[in-house]
Design an enzyme around this catalytic site. Structure first.
Site, PDB file in Angstrom:
ATOM      1  N   LYS A  39       0.848  -1.209   0.000  1.00 44.96           N
ATOM      2  CA  LYS A  39       0.000   0.000   0.000  1.00 44.96           C
ATOM      3  C   LYS A  39       0.877   1.250   0.000  1.00 44.96           C
ATOM      4  O   LYS A  39       2.078   1.180   0.242  1.00 44.96           O
ATOM      5  CB  LYS A  39      -0.905  -0.027   1.230  1.00 44.96           C
ATOM      6  CG  LYS A  39      -0.139  -0.015   2.556  1.00 44.96           C
ATOM      7  CD  LYS A  39      -1.054  -0.303   3.741  1.00 44.96           C
ATOM      8  CE  LYS A  39      -0.261  -0.362   5.030  1.00 44.96           C
ATOM      9  NZ  LYS A  39      -1.116  -0.759   6.174  1.00 44.96           N
ATOM     10  N   ARG A 137     -10.808  -0.212  14.959  1.00 41.98           N
ATOM     11  CA  ARG A 137     -10.789   0.394  13.633  1.00 41.98           C
ATOM     12  C   ARG A 137     -11.875  -0.360  12.854  1.00 41.98           C
ATOM     13  O   ARG A 137     -12.955  -0.537  13.380  1.00 41.98           O
ATOM     14  CB  ARG A 137      -9.380   0.243  13.026  1.00 41.98           C
ATOM     15  CG  ARG A 137      -9.083   1.202  11.922  1.00 41.98           C
ATOM     16  CD  ARG A 137      -7.589   1.265  11.575  1.00 41.98           C
ATOM     17  NE  ARG A 137      -7.060  -0.001  11.040  1.00 41.98           N
ATOM     18  CZ  ARG A 137      -5.817  -0.156  10.601  1.00 41.98           C
ATOM     19  NH1 ARG A 137      -4.968   0.847  10.629  1.00 41.98           N
ATOM     20  NH2 ARG A 137      -5.402  -1.315  10.135  1.00 41.98           N
ATOM     21  N   HIS A 166      -5.917  -7.234  13.057  1.00 46.07           N
ATOM     22  CA  HIS A 166      -4.711  -6.407  12.976  1.00 46.07           C
ATOM     23  C   HIS A 166      -4.188  -6.110  14.379  1.00 46.07           C
ATOM     24  O   HIS A 166      -4.967  -5.784  15.280  1.00 46.07           O
ATOM     25  CB  HIS A 166      -5.014  -5.116  12.232  1.00 46.07           C
ATOM     26  CG  HIS A 166      -3.793  -4.337  11.840  1.00 46.07           C
ATOM     27  ND1 HIS A 166      -2.744  -4.899  11.151  1.00 46.07           N
ATOM     28  CD2 HIS A 166      -3.448  -3.041  12.044  1.00 46.07           C
ATOM     29  CE1 HIS A 166      -1.817  -3.975  10.948  1.00 46.07           C
ATOM     30  NE2 HIS A 166      -2.208  -2.845  11.475  1.00 46.07           N
ATOM     31  N   ARG A 222       1.548 -10.826   7.198  1.00 36.91           N
ATOM     32  CA  ARG A 222       1.312  -9.626   6.381  1.00 36.91           C
ATOM     33  C   ARG A 222       2.356  -8.549   6.666  1.00 36.91           C
ATOM     34  O   ARG A 222       2.021  -7.457   7.124  1.00 36.91           O
ATOM     35  CB  ARG A 222      -0.071  -9.031   6.671  1.00 36.91           C
ATOM     36  CG  ARG A 222      -1.265  -9.917   6.409  1.00 36.91           C
ATOM     37  CD  ARG A 222      -2.559  -9.082   6.437  1.00 36.91           C
ATOM     38  NE  ARG A 222      -2.648  -8.250   7.619  1.00 36.91           N
ATOM     39  CZ  ARG A 222      -3.218  -8.607   8.763  1.00 36.91           C
ATOM     40  NH1 ARG A 222      -3.777  -9.797   8.891  1.00 36.91           N
ATOM     41  NH2 ARG A 222      -3.246  -7.774   9.790  1.00 36.91           N
ATOM     42  N   TYR A 266      14.119  31.616   4.377  1.00 38.51           N
ATOM     43  CA  TYR A 266      12.888  32.268   4.859  1.00 38.51           C
ATOM     44  C   TYR A 266      12.960  32.497   6.370  1.00 38.51           C
ATOM     45  O   TYR A 266      13.390  31.619   7.121  1.00 38.51           O
ATOM     46  CB  TYR A 266      11.673  31.387   4.590  1.00 38.51           C
ATOM     47  CG  TYR A 266      11.208  31.340   3.151  1.00 38.51           C
ATOM     48  CD1 TYR A 266      10.787  32.478   2.490  1.00 38.51           C
ATOM     49  CD2 TYR A 266      11.168  30.119   2.476  1.00 38.51           C
ATOM     50  CE1 TYR A 266      10.339  32.416   1.174  1.00 38.51           C
ATOM     51  CE2 TYR A 266      10.713  30.040   1.178  1.00 38.51           C
ATOM     52  CZ  TYR A 266      10.304  31.201   0.521  1.00 38.51           C
ATOM     53  OH  TYR A 266       9.857  31.125  -0.763  1.00 38.51           O
ATOM     54  N   CYS A 313      12.792  24.936   2.185  1.00 36.96           N
ATOM     55  CA  CYS A 313      11.781  25.542   1.306  1.00 36.96           C
ATOM     56  C   CYS A 313      10.951  24.440   0.633  1.00 36.96           C
ATOM     57  O   CYS A 313      11.172  23.261   0.849  1.00 36.96           O
ATOM     58  CB  CYS A 313      12.448  26.386   0.233  1.00 36.96           C
ATOM     59  SG  CYS A 313      13.710  27.519   0.840  1.00 36.96           S
ATOM     60  N   ASP A 315      10.995  23.617  -2.522  1.00 39.78           N
ATOM     61  CA  ASP A 315      11.702  22.919  -3.600  1.00 39.78           C
ATOM     62  C   ASP A 315      13.214  22.856  -3.413  1.00 39.78           C
ATOM     63  O   ASP A 315      13.914  22.300  -4.264  1.00 39.78           O
ATOM     64  CB  ASP A 315      11.438  23.637  -4.936  1.00 39.78           C
ATOM     65  CG  ASP A 315       9.983  24.004  -5.084  1.00 39.78           C
ATOM     66  OD1 ASP A 315       9.148  23.089  -5.046  1.00 39.78           O
ATOM     67  OD2 ASP A 315       9.680  25.210  -5.177  1.00 39.78           O
TER      68      ASP A 315
HETATM   69  C1  LIG Z   1      -0.309  -1.731   6.832  1.00 38.77           C
HETATM   70  C2  LIG Z   1      -0.824  -3.034   7.257  1.00 38.77           C
HETATM   71  C3  LIG Z   1       0.049  -4.120   7.469  1.00 38.77           C
HETATM   72  C4  LIG Z   1       1.555  -3.993   7.410  1.00 38.77           C
HETATM   73  O1  LIG Z   1       2.014  -3.252   8.516  1.00 38.77           O
HETATM   74  P1  LIG Z   1       3.576  -3.124   8.835  1.00 38.77           P
HETATM   75  O2  LIG Z   1       3.638  -2.566  10.195  1.00 38.77           O
HETATM   76  O3  LIG Z   1       4.137  -2.198   7.809  1.00 38.77           O
HETATM   77  O4  LIG Z   1       4.150  -4.483   8.717  1.00 38.77           O
HETATM   78  C5  LIG Z   1      -0.517  -5.347   7.772  1.00 38.77           C
HETATM   79  N1  LIG Z   1      -1.861  -5.485   7.883  1.00 38.77           N
HETATM   80  C6  LIG Z   1      -2.716  -4.464   7.705  1.00 38.77           C
HETATM   81  C7  LIG Z   1      -4.181  -4.690   7.852  1.00 38.77           C
HETATM   82  C8  LIG Z   1      -2.233  -3.200   7.408  1.00 38.77           C
HETATM   83  O5  LIG Z   1      -3.088  -2.187   7.238  1.00 38.77           O
END
Ligand SMILES: *Cc1c(COP(=O)(O)O)cnc(C)c1O
Length: 379
Positions: A39, A137, A166, A222, A266, A313, A315
């Site tokens: 992601k 969540r 999660h 994951r 700046y 800045c 850029d």
């Molecule tokens: C982003 C995410 C992960 C990975 O998380 P990390 O801390 O980068 O390993 C795994 N599962 C879900 C649902 C996530 O949103």
């Protein structure tokens, strides 16, 4: 067609071999299939080239946050299974189905929406049930997930491929929260046994889970940030050998001598006490490099650490070489990565900017071209 940004002296260099090596090291530790999380533009490393490489290196599955990220992978010809992790609205279900994306179902309402869209398209949805075990969540609470599981099992238009949750605190090896979440998740999964239904793929471990909590590995893991060679927390245990994949490099575009007391940038927030040499680097907060590094960050030039002076800045920013420092226009400037004996890690940048490595990586935006040395068709 012209590619105006490709002339930029500023670039992100991604070492895909490091990404592949990190994937192998993770797999060696956990011994179960890996859903590689790509992601947010693969944590800033470039969605399509990184995903393609991870699949080629054996990642069984990809995970993204949004439908659009999954669509982009399909447009690029990637055929591996892809789960969209984020919360979705009913109107998004049809595109998920059309793109053969696996769907997170986090409530009875969502299940009904997925069923309706699947029936309308005449195409069965592949779903992962999302159980909330402690994040508050998305996801149905573990203590009330029975009806959702029963309804999903009974659904003619949904195939339950996975069930997941999660972890909120897995980056901290000492947190008792993870054991509690695992217990709640096991109770949720037990509904399948109670109903005499086949157990879907159970997945729970993010990077912190992979590093610290073997009990959470279950049927698939994951990992996100550790694929890119970065720890989820500076105090996380390095139980997997990781190599950082991303370097952020620019070049000196200007050199000047600044007189004592003449302020730089700046707001005139910094002035040299004695005459000094200052160079300008063409990248700024408009590229996602944090403005919090004003009078605070460091870069590498000619193998030496040099301070960012004045305010960063949009850029560009200025760097003090001191009265005798040398640098020439076109010299490389390393903002993240190694030069000579010195290294600036993304974790160092994050600490100085008062944030986490995840944010530093993901905010580097599309103004900065990505390069993949050794890969001819990065996609
Ligand atoms: C982003 C995410 C992960 C990975 O998380 P990390 O801390 O980068 O390993 C795994 N599962 C879900 C649902 C996530 O949103």
């Amino acid at each position: 067609m012209s590619e105006p940004l490709n002339q930029r002296p500023t670039r992100i260099v991604v070492d895909l071999d490091a990404v592949g090596g990190n994937l192998r090291a993770i797999r060696q530790r956990v011994g179960v299939p890996v859903m590689a999380i790509v992601k947010a533009n693969a944590y800033g490393h470039g969605l399509v080239p990184v995903a393609r490489h991870l699949v080629a290196q054996g990642a069984e599955q990809l995970g993204v946050a949004f439908v659009e990220e999954g669509e982009a992978l399909r447009r690029a010809g990637i055929t591996a299974p892809i789960l969209v992790l984020g919360g979705i609205l009913g109107r998004q279900v049809a595109s998920l189905l059309r793109n053969d994306l696996e769907i997170t179902v986090s409530s009875l309402d969502k299940l009904r929406q997925v069923e309706a869209a699947a029936e309308a398209l005449g195409r069965k949805a592949v779903i992962h049930l999302k159980v909330d075990t402690g994040m508050e969540r998305i996801g149905v609470h573990s203590y009330s997930c029975g009806p959702l599981i029963e309804a999903a099992l009974a659904s003619r238009w949904c195939q339950i491929k996975g069930i997941y949750s999660h972890l909120a605190c897995a980056d901290d090896p000492a947190s008792p929260m993870t054991a509690l979440q695992l217990e709640r998740f096991s109770e949720a999964c037990a509904h399948f046994d109670r109903l005499g239904a086949p157990m879907p793929i159970r997945h729970l471990a993010n990077s912190g889970g992979v590093l610290h909590f073997p009990d959470t590995w279950l049927d698939m893991v994951r990992p996100g940030i550790i694929l890119y060679g970065v720890l989820p927390d500076p105090d996380a245990h390095r139980t997997v050998e990781l190599r950082p994949a991303l370097s952020l490099i620019s070049q000196v575009v200007y050199f000047k001598v600044v007189r004592a007391g003449h302020p730089v940038g700046y707001g005139a927030t910094w002035a040299p006490p004695a005459g000094t040499r200052v160079v300008t680097v063409p990248i700024g907060y408009g590229d996602g490099y944090p403005r919090a590094l004003s009078n605070n960050g460091e870069v590498l030039i000619r193998g030496r650490r040099r301070p960012i002076v004045g305010r960063l800045c949009m850029d560009q920013f200025m760097v003090d070489l001191g009265p005798d420092g040398t640098a020439y226009v076109e010299d490389d400037v390393v903002l993240i990565g190694s030069q000579g004996e010195e290294t600036i890690r993304v974790e160092d940048v994050a600490r100085r900017a008062g944030t986490i490595a995840y944010e530093i990586l993901t905010r580097l935006n599309e103004r900065v071209p990505r390069e993949y040395p050794g890969v001819s068709q990065p996609g």
